[in-house]
Design a protein around this motif. Structure first.
Motif, PDB file in Angstrom:
ATOM      1  N   GLY A 121     -10.109   3.818 -12.286  1.00 45.79           N
ATOM      2  CA  GLY A 121      -9.986   2.771 -12.868  1.00 45.79           C
ATOM      3  C   GLY A 121      -9.294   2.535 -13.896  1.00 45.79           C
ATOM      4  N   ASN A 122      -8.606   3.294 -14.363  1.00 45.49           N
ATOM      5  CA  ASN A 122      -7.257   2.916 -14.843  1.00 45.49           C
ATOM      6  C   ASN A 122      -6.260   1.945 -15.005  1.00 45.49           C
ATOM      7  OD1 ASN A 122      -4.872   2.752 -16.551  1.00 45.49           O
ATOM      8  ND2 ASN A 122      -5.699   3.652 -18.109  1.00 45.49           N
ATOM      9  N   PRO A 123      -6.374   0.907 -15.313  1.00 45.23           N
ATOM     10  CA  PRO A 123      -5.162  -0.535 -14.665  1.00 45.23           C
ATOM     11  C   PRO A 123      -3.847   0.110 -14.581  1.00 45.23           C
ATOM     12  CG  PRO A 123      -5.594  -0.911 -16.556  1.00 45.23           C
ATOM     13  CD  PRO A 123      -6.845  -0.540 -16.347  1.00 45.23           C
ATOM     14  N   TRP A 124      -3.236   0.875 -14.963  1.00 44.53           N
ATOM     15  CA  TRP A 124      -2.031   0.885 -15.408  1.00 44.53           C
ATOM     16  C   TRP A 124      -1.654   2.067 -14.285  1.00 44.53           C
ATOM     17  CZ3 TRP A 124       2.675  -0.511 -16.848  1.00 44.53           C
ATOM     18  CH2 TRP A 124       2.217  -1.469 -17.813  1.00 44.53           C
ATOM     19  N   ASN A 125      -3.033   3.120 -14.283  1.00 39.08           N
ATOM     20  CA  ASN A 125      -2.489   4.621 -12.642  1.00 39.08           C
ATOM     21  C   ASN A 125      -2.440   3.541 -12.015  1.00 39.08           C
ATOM     22  OD1 ASN A 125      -2.130   5.908 -15.082  1.00 39.08           O
ATOM     23  ND2 ASN A 125      -4.799   6.317 -15.291  1.00 39.08           N
ATOM     24  N   GLN A 126      -3.222   2.843 -11.279  1.00 44.51           N
ATOM     25  CA  GLN A 126      -3.817   1.947 -10.186  1.00 44.51           C
ATOM     26  C   GLN A 126      -2.429   0.832  -9.744  1.00 44.51           C
ATOM     27  OE1 GLN A 126      -7.176  -0.651 -11.355  1.00 44.51           O
ATOM     28  NE2 GLN A 126      -9.098   0.858 -10.827  1.00 44.51           N
ATOM     29  N   TYR A 127      -1.313   0.603 -10.991  1.00 41.18           N
ATOM     30  CA  TYR A 127      -0.286  -0.335 -10.272  1.00 41.18           C
ATOM     31  C   TYR A 127       0.566   0.818 -10.159  1.00 41.18           C
ATOM     32  CZ  TYR A 127       4.051  -2.144 -12.026  1.00 41.18           C
ATOM     33  OH  TYR A 127       5.565  -2.936 -11.885  1.00 41.18           O
ATOM     34  N   ASN A 128       0.370   2.048 -11.012  1.00 39.76           N
ATOM     35  CA  ASN A 128       1.849   3.293 -11.007  1.00 39.76           C
ATOM     36  C   ASN A 128       1.346   3.815  -9.392  1.00 39.76           C
ATOM     37  OD1 ASN A 128       2.806   2.620 -12.949  1.00 39.76           O
ATOM     38  ND2 ASN A 128       1.370   4.547 -13.987  1.00 39.76           N
ATOM     39  N   LEU A 129       0.424   3.682  -8.650  1.00 43.56           N
ATOM     40  CA  LEU A 129      -0.283   3.944  -7.246  1.00 43.56           C
ATOM     41  C   LEU A 129       0.655   2.637  -6.304  1.00 43.56           C
ATOM     42  CD1 LEU A 129      -0.872   5.973  -5.113  1.00 43.56           C
ATOM     43  CD2 LEU A 129      -3.544   5.110  -5.771  1.00 43.56           C
ATOM     44  N   ALA A 130      -0.038   1.705  -6.960  1.00 44.50           N
ATOM     45  CA  ALA A 130       0.376   0.384  -6.101  1.00 44.50           C
ATOM     46  C   ALA A 130       2.166   0.606  -6.023  1.00 44.50           C
ATOM     47  CB  ALA A 130       0.055  -0.889  -6.135  1.00 44.50           C
ATOM     48  N   ARG A 131       2.672   0.547  -7.260  1.00 49.47           N
ATOM     49  CA  ARG A 131       4.496   1.109  -7.493  1.00 49.47           C
ATOM     50  C   ARG A 131       4.952   2.705  -5.843  1.00 49.47           C
ATOM     51  NH1 ARG A 131       6.474  -2.378  -7.039  1.00 49.47           N
ATOM     52  NH2 ARG A 131       8.643  -1.084  -7.591  1.00 49.47           N
ATOM     53  N   LYS A 132       3.793   2.986  -6.000  1.00 49.01           N
ATOM     54  CA  LYS A 132       4.293   4.496  -5.198  1.00 49.01           C
ATOM     55  C   LYS A 132       4.631   4.471  -3.793  1.00 49.01           C
ATOM     56  CE  LYS A 132       5.041   7.587  -8.832  1.00 49.01           C
ATOM     57  NZ  LYS A 132       5.908   8.938  -7.995  1.00 49.01           N
ATOM     58  N   TYR A 133       3.978   3.719  -3.544  1.00 47.63           N
ATOM     59  CA  TYR A 133       2.846   2.718  -1.809  1.00 47.63           C
ATOM     60  C   TYR A 133       4.743   1.860  -1.530  1.00 47.63           C
ATOM     61  CZ  TYR A 133      -1.535   4.701  -0.918  1.00 47.63           C
ATOM     62  OH  TYR A 133      -1.913   6.085  -0.339  1.00 47.63           O
ATOM     63  N   ALA A 134       4.286   1.254  -2.879  1.00 53.06           N
ATOM     64  CA  ALA A 134       5.353   0.104  -1.949  1.00 53.06           C
ATOM     65  C   ALA A 134       6.962   0.648  -2.381  1.00 53.06           C
ATOM     66  CB  ALA A 134       5.399  -0.539  -3.541  1.00 53.06           C
ATOM     67  N   GLU A 135       7.427   1.213  -3.130  1.00 49.08           N
ATOM     68  CA  GLU A 135       8.398   1.680  -2.693  1.00 49.08           C
ATOM     69  C   GLU A 135       9.131   2.776  -2.236  1.00 49.08           C
ATOM     70  OE1 GLU A 135       9.467   2.686  -6.841  1.00 49.08           O
ATOM     71  OE2 GLU A 135       9.378   0.074  -7.376  1.00 49.08           O
ATOM     72  N   GLY A 136       7.296   4.215  -1.459  1.00 52.96           N
ATOM     73  CA  GLY A 136       7.476   5.193  -1.173  1.00 52.96           C
ATOM     74  C   GLY A 136       8.239   6.388  -1.959  1.00 52.96           C
ATOM     75  N   ASP A 137       7.786   6.562  -2.861  1.00 51.41           N
ATOM     76  CA  ASP A 137       7.996   7.261  -3.922  1.00 51.41           C
ATOM     77  C   ASP A 137       7.406   8.466  -3.733  1.00 51.41           C
ATOM     78  OD1 ASP A 137       9.124   8.545  -5.556  1.00 51.41           O
ATOM     79  OD2 ASP A 137       8.261   7.260  -7.483  1.00 51.41           O
ATOM     80  N   GLY A 138       7.578   9.314  -3.549  1.00 53.24           N
ATOM     81  CA  GLY A 138       6.655  10.679  -2.702  1.00 53.24           C
ATOM     82  C   GLY A 138       5.719  10.723  -1.951  1.00 53.24           C
ATOM     83  N   ILE A 139       5.388   9.352  -1.259  1.00 55.48           N
ATOM     84  CA  ILE A 139       4.403   9.518  -0.445  1.00 55.48           C
ATOM     85  C   ILE A 139       4.847   8.540   0.644  1.00 55.48           C
ATOM     86  CG2 ILE A 139       2.681  10.110  -2.371  1.00 55.48           C
ATOM     87  CD1 ILE A 139       2.135   7.316  -2.531  1.00 55.48           C
TER      88      ILE A 139
END
Length: 325
Positions: free
Chosen positions: A201-219
């Motif tokens: 539920g932490n919005p910073w962690n949710q945002y960071n996951l979104a960036r991972k998906y958006a950039e294909g960073d490690g996933i």
């Protein structure tokens, strides 16, 4: 949930018990004075009660007395005394003080500097302490600070901390799997750990996951999942996420294109002072995207952004000035 009157009453009873010689109340009264809970903050009085608790071999009192000496709380700075009371706390079974002893050895505070001794205490802290101690030890192995760099050991300790539920380590385990730090790269495992953190539920962690998906960073790159997690964080007023939700709507990335929705999300972010969003609001007013053209509003928002140092906004203001706006 306690109210102020409840806290006042609790403090009064603890203080009465302590004044009547109930030694277990000493540390509690000291903490109340230190935090200003139920009474006025008074660091000197807090120090006095921590001292009483420590002299009655109350382990937590010894630890807090050490912190007082180490940070000049209610007393003069005295690293040697801090080190001795940290040791006493450990002797009485307060494992959390092991890490503090390690820091004393690392920095030569109250004791001769020794990376070797420091490492021994950090290991002890990690083996006997909570997830945070394990996480900090993992960071030392990863960075090679004060010890030989060992990425395998870094991963091992991150994983141990993560398995105890320490969220910072859960994210780092994901990073290890994503980047092959101390373990073979594995995008599926990386994603599993990232999602586990974001779901707390932490919005910073949710945002960071979104960036991972958006950039294909490690996933695996996934614009739809990126938008979903941006939106999840944005609904919790995370301004960067709000700005990206606006971008997704404006470009049709991961969601159907909708300029009006884009403008609304940019505006939400801009109203929290996000300089990039402010410039985007200016752009939308300037071009009439999702809102009627309004050069006055456009210039206002570009200026807000430029005042925060955003170079794009500064460039646009110069261009508008050259055109006579």
């Amino acid at each position: 949930m306690g109210t102020a009157p409840d806290e006042d009453a609790a403090f009064a009873w603890y203080l009465k018990a302590a004044q009547q010689g109930y030694t277990k109340a000493y540390n509690i009264v000291a903490t109340y004075y230190l935090d200003g809970t139920g009474t006025e903050t008074n660091e000197v009085t807090a120090f006095d009660w921590f001292t009483k608790a420590a002299h009655f071999n109350i382990a937590e009192g010894c630890f807090h007395l050490a912190r007082c000496y180490a940070n000049a709380i209610g007393t003069q700075l005295d690293h040697e005394a801090a080190f001795q009371w940290y040791k006493k706390a450990v002797d009485l079974g307060y494992a959390s003080a092991c890490w503090n002893i390690g820091k004393c050895y690392t920095n030569g505070l109250g004791v001769k500097q020794s990376d070797e001794e420091a490492h021994k205490w950090y290991i002890t802290a990690a083996e006997t302490g909570d997830g945070r101690s394990k996480h900090l030890l993992a960071k030392r192995f990863e960075s090679g600070f004060g010890i030989k760099k060992d990425l395998n050991m870094a991963f091992t300790w991150y994983l141990k901390a993560a398995e105890e539920g320490y969220l910072a380590s859960c994210w780092q385990v994901g990073e290890c799997y994503a980047k092959g730090i101390g373990i073979e790269p594995n995008k599926e495992e990386a994603l599993k750990w990232y999602v586990q953190v974001a779901e707390q539920g932490n919005p910073w962690n949710q945002y960071n996951l979104a960036r991972k998906y958006a950039e294909g960073d490690g996933i695996v790159k996934n614009d739809y999942e990126a938008f979903r997690w941006y939106l999840t964080a944005a609904t919790q007023k995370h301004s960067d996420a709000q700005n990206y939700v606006g971008w997704c709507y404006g470009t049709g990335t991961g969601v159907e294109k909708n300029e009006a929705e884009a403008f609304n999300w940019y505006l939400l972010s801009a109203n929290q002072g996000n300089s990039i969003a402010e410039a985007n609001v200016g752009l939308y007013y300037r071009q009439g995207r999702g809102v009627e053209v309004n050069y006055t509003e456009a210039l206002k928002w570009y200026c807000k952004s430029a005042e925060k140092g955003y170079e794009v906004a500064k460039t646009v203001i110069t261009e508008l000035a050259n055109k006579g706006f």
